[in-house]
Design a protein around this motif. Sequence first.
Motif, PDB file in Angstrom:
ATOM      1  N   SER A  11      39.971  91.430  65.369  1.00  0.00           N
ATOM      2  CA  SER A  11      41.175  90.686  64.996  1.00  0.00           C
ATOM      3  C   SER A  11      41.002  90.127  63.597  1.00  0.00           C
ATOM      4  CB  SER A  11      41.414  89.552  66.001  1.00  0.00           C
ATOM      5  OG  SER A  11      42.427  88.682  65.549  1.00  0.00           O
ATOM      6  N   ARG A  65      42.021  87.123  62.886  1.00  0.00           N
ATOM      7  CA  ARG A  65      42.008  85.666  63.055  1.00  0.00           C
ATOM      8  C   ARG A  65      40.841  85.262  63.947  1.00  0.00           C
ATOM      9  NH1 ARG A  65      47.680  83.096  64.511  1.00  0.00           N
ATOM     10  NH2 ARG A  65      46.487  81.290  63.770  1.00  0.00           N
ATOM     11  N   GLY A  66      40.455  84.005  63.845  1.00  0.00           N
ATOM     12  CA  GLY A  66      39.415  83.481  64.717  1.00  0.00           C
ATOM     13  C   GLY A  66      38.028  83.782  64.219  1.00  0.00           C
ATOM     14  N   ARG A  67      37.037  83.393  65.002  1.00  0.00           N
ATOM     15  CA  ARG A  67      35.650  83.478  64.563  1.00  0.00           C
ATOM     16  C   ARG A  67      34.993  84.797  64.929  1.00  0.00           C
ATOM     17  NH1 ARG A  67      34.541  79.063  68.977  1.00  0.00           N
ATOM     18  NH2 ARG A  67      34.262  80.396  70.771  1.00  0.00           N
ATOM     19  N   SER A  68      35.646  85.670  65.713  1.00  0.00           N
ATOM     20  CA  SER A  68      35.113  86.985  66.033  1.00  0.00           C
ATOM     21  C   SER A  68      35.397  87.905  64.854  1.00  0.00           C
ATOM     22  CB  SER A  68      35.756  87.531  67.312  1.00  0.00           C
ATOM     23  OG  SER A  68      35.290  88.824  67.599  1.00  0.00           O
ATOM     24  N   SER A 111      39.475  93.150  60.757  1.00  0.00           N
ATOM     25  CA  SER A 111      39.057  91.750  60.575  1.00  0.00           C
ATOM     26  C   SER A 111      39.296  91.241  59.164  1.00  0.00           C
ATOM     27  CB  SER A 111      37.565  91.602  60.922  1.00  0.00           C
ATOM     28  OG  SER A 111      37.352  91.707  62.312  1.00  0.00           O
ATOM     29  N   SER A 120      36.777  80.414  59.323  1.00  0.00           N
ATOM     30  CA  SER A 120      36.315  81.081  60.540  1.00  0.00           C
ATOM     31  C   SER A 120      34.813  80.931  60.709  1.00  0.00           C
ATOM     32  CB  SER A 120      36.691  82.568  60.506  1.00  0.00           C
ATOM     33  OG  SER A 120      38.086  82.752  60.508  1.00  0.00           O
ATOM     34  N   SER A 154      33.904  77.372  61.680  1.00  0.00           N
ATOM     35  CA  SER A 154      34.195  77.154  63.096  1.00  0.00           C
ATOM     36  C   SER A 154      33.117  77.765  63.970  1.00  0.00           C
ATOM     37  CB  SER A 154      35.560  77.753  63.445  1.00  0.00           C
ATOM     38  OG  SER A 154      35.847  77.586  64.818  1.00  0.00           O
ATOM     39  N   ASN A 161      29.724  86.956  66.405  1.00  0.00           N
ATOM     40  CA  ASN A 161      30.398  86.149  67.423  1.00  0.00           C
ATOM     41  C   ASN A 161      29.387  85.201  68.046  1.00  0.00           C
ATOM     42  OD1 ASN A 161      32.457  85.361  69.292  1.00  0.00           O
ATOM     43  ND2 ASN A 161      33.262  87.464  69.254  1.00  0.00           N
ATOM     44  N   ARG A 184      33.331  79.391  77.423  1.00  0.00           N
ATOM     45  CA  ARG A 184      34.036  80.271  76.490  1.00  0.00           C
ATOM     46  C   ARG A 184      33.062  81.232  75.811  1.00  0.00           C
ATOM     47  NH1 ARG A 184      36.378  75.676  74.316  1.00  0.00           N
ATOM     48  NH2 ARG A 184      35.670  76.251  72.256  1.00  0.00           N
ATOM     49  N   ASN A 205      40.540  72.212  65.766  1.00  0.00           N
ATOM     50  CA  ASN A 205      41.171  72.546  64.482  1.00  0.00           C
ATOM     51  C   ASN A 205      40.961  71.429  63.464  1.00  0.00           C
ATOM     52  OD1 ASN A 205      42.249  74.962  65.555  1.00  0.00           O
ATOM     53  ND2 ASN A 205      43.950  73.847  66.447  1.00  0.00           N
TER      54      ASN A 205
END
Length: 789
Positions: free
Chosen positions: A60, A62-65, A99, A109, A112, A225, A426, A551
């Motif tokens: 993706s 977005r996000g930390r992955s 990504s 990211s 985070s 990740n 998670r 956030n």
Amino acid sequence: MESTQIISDFRNEIQGPFTPMQQAELASPADPVVTFITDAYRALTDLGLRNKMISLPAASSRGRSIDLAVDPDSLVSLLSQQETRWKIGSDQLPLARESQRSAAELRRSIISLIADAEIVASEQGIETRRLGIGAIEWKDADGEIRMAPLFTMPVTVANDLTIAQAGPLEPNETFPLFAASFGCTVGIDPTKLPSRALAVKAHTVEPVKAGGIAVLGYKARVNLNLYAGKSAAMHRAVDLSARPHLAEVGALRILAGLHAASPRNHLETSNLHIVDADLSQDEAVTAARAGESFVLQGPPGAGKSQTIVNVVANLLNDGKRVLVSAEKTAALEVIADRWPKNAQNVVGPVLLTEGGTPLGPEAQFAVATPAVAALKIPPGVSFDTLIVDEASQMRLAHSAVVAALADQIIVIGDSQQMAPSNLFARVGQTQVSATMIRSLLDHAVASNMPSRVLKQHYRSKHESLILFSNKNYYGGQLDIIPSPLRNGSLGTTFKFVPDAIYDRGGAGDNVVEANALISDALEIAKENNFRRRNPLGGTPRSVGIITLNENQRDLILTQLPEALEGQGLSELDLAGTNGHERHFVKALENVQGDERDIVLVSTTYGRDRKQRFIANLGVLSQPGAANRVNVLATRSKWKTVVYHSFDLELLDDANSDGARALRRYWKECQNGSVIDPAILPLEANDPSDDLEVAFRLMQKRLKFERYFVHKFPRFLAGFEKDDPQRYVISFYITGLHSPLQEASDIARIKNAGWQLCRIPIDEWRADPEKMADGVYRVMSKASLVKIDL
């Protein structure tokens, strides 16, 4: 691996990967101990699709992955170069097409990911910041193509986006268990490069049907990740097929509801106190030495750590072997740090870590999280006593891992604080048993284990930091020492931030409120910098920052280092004395057990860009969230500042008990939250109340002087009449209570910042007029060294 391997259904997946022995045990009449251990085993063997070791999320933007466009074989060689760091997004480590993101989004990211990895490290003692290198491609029963990491590698990742290898390449231990539950053997050869390491052998081959899967083979994929790569060790620790003796282990039997017989240990020596202890703490020591398993409720700042130190010291002195465990490594480090270095004939702690050596057979006192204990305590090693700290934060399934190592169990925590964190779930741990999700503390209380309570409060330098919680959560039972400063420089304050906007539906943060908090943090850093550089400047104050969502945490983590650097400061300037107690920025869910001198809280939520206010405060709007407010309110030793950008009266009609508790916290602090002294003596003079008699005589002696005294429950407080907001000294009459109680009182009075004058009761009774006359001289000297906190 070109061909598809079709794997048949192996019973129902929900049954878990049980051995034939365990299947037989499940079919036999229920043994409560076997049932408890089996439930824990199932909960620790996470074969659900939320586990990233079984099913990686799709790439993706977005996000930390983050997926990297690099060949896994080449990456292994690249990262193995010693002392070499590579930048994410560079030519060596380009982002995969899926990504791609802006430089600012990539940095946030990474920040985070770093923050969450550090939280898991503090709560589990394991490193989850990893690269997934190579993938196992497989198809589920619905025909959806999924991937599992073939190997994971621990890495260090910095805010500047550089990455380096931090440990060896490790094969995925979880996916082979998952495959085995469908009748397939998956092998991963750690000596080969990723592209050649995978081997699959099907025990039966038949068309895919409901519940079946198909392993398709190797796939070249690299993913950064959070991976719970070490979790397989915990389920092995409670595997009955490999360790059938577990059904006879005392601590597991107690947790299964089979309470131990009354202890019979005869105590031939008095309790040892290698650190100070009060009466309630000493009673816990006696119970532990007698062999009792019990719950010890310890409200915030009640001396849980010093109690553990004394309990362990006595057990060691009695020839026992002790394991102390907690979910948070921070709690364990406190125990290790507070262990007296000069305690004669008392063995020191062995603090186990993921990267350290296994526990030696001669060790008498070990300290470890459940995850690290599973990794570093060899099979066959056992302990007499297990002590679990912060037990409200430990999942019952995790507690079974360490309970499997001991006969006696002492459960220490606070039922008025938070349940276990959801972050590790998670990362890759999902539970299958509702019972095993609950905390060890909740389970122990529900099981009617004998219970004790600590009631003396040590932490707060000002009573407003604990009075709200004492009234609303602890029934007013805590014994609290007031502060000598009454001028508002210490304690709890709420600070309204005007014109702030909560970015609802967007970034989910509040930039204006974050900037207000950071501005005040910079002022603290400047003062700390001055204090650190000047020997007479005073003691630097450590800082902790709490937000109500991740956030806002990530926003502050992104902006704070730049703000400090812009003022010629560093993160060291937000730490305590000599750099100890480094500053933290955490979401509320992850601060239990932490304490700092000064705590800054961003409530984060508020009116959105359309000036609408919705009383949804994230974690504070979840069911049972009132306990989170208790945790929020009790993290600081000196001062708490709560920043809010909406009128807290708006929470009056909120549906959530957490939101209502936050409003009540604000309201009580607004109305004043102090311990009021007695200004005048009681009319009826009780000659048996020595403190009251002293109060009356001192006031009589000082009536026409510049000094005067007030009475608090434990002592008399002297002050200058022209400055009644700053007490200069306390007068404590010794000989009225037990030595332990007096030692506790004196320690807590000094800890609150008071100058102290002891008055022996025998001398007072022998010549009270002379003693009262000496008060003036004592106060004259004390006023020259004014208390400055």
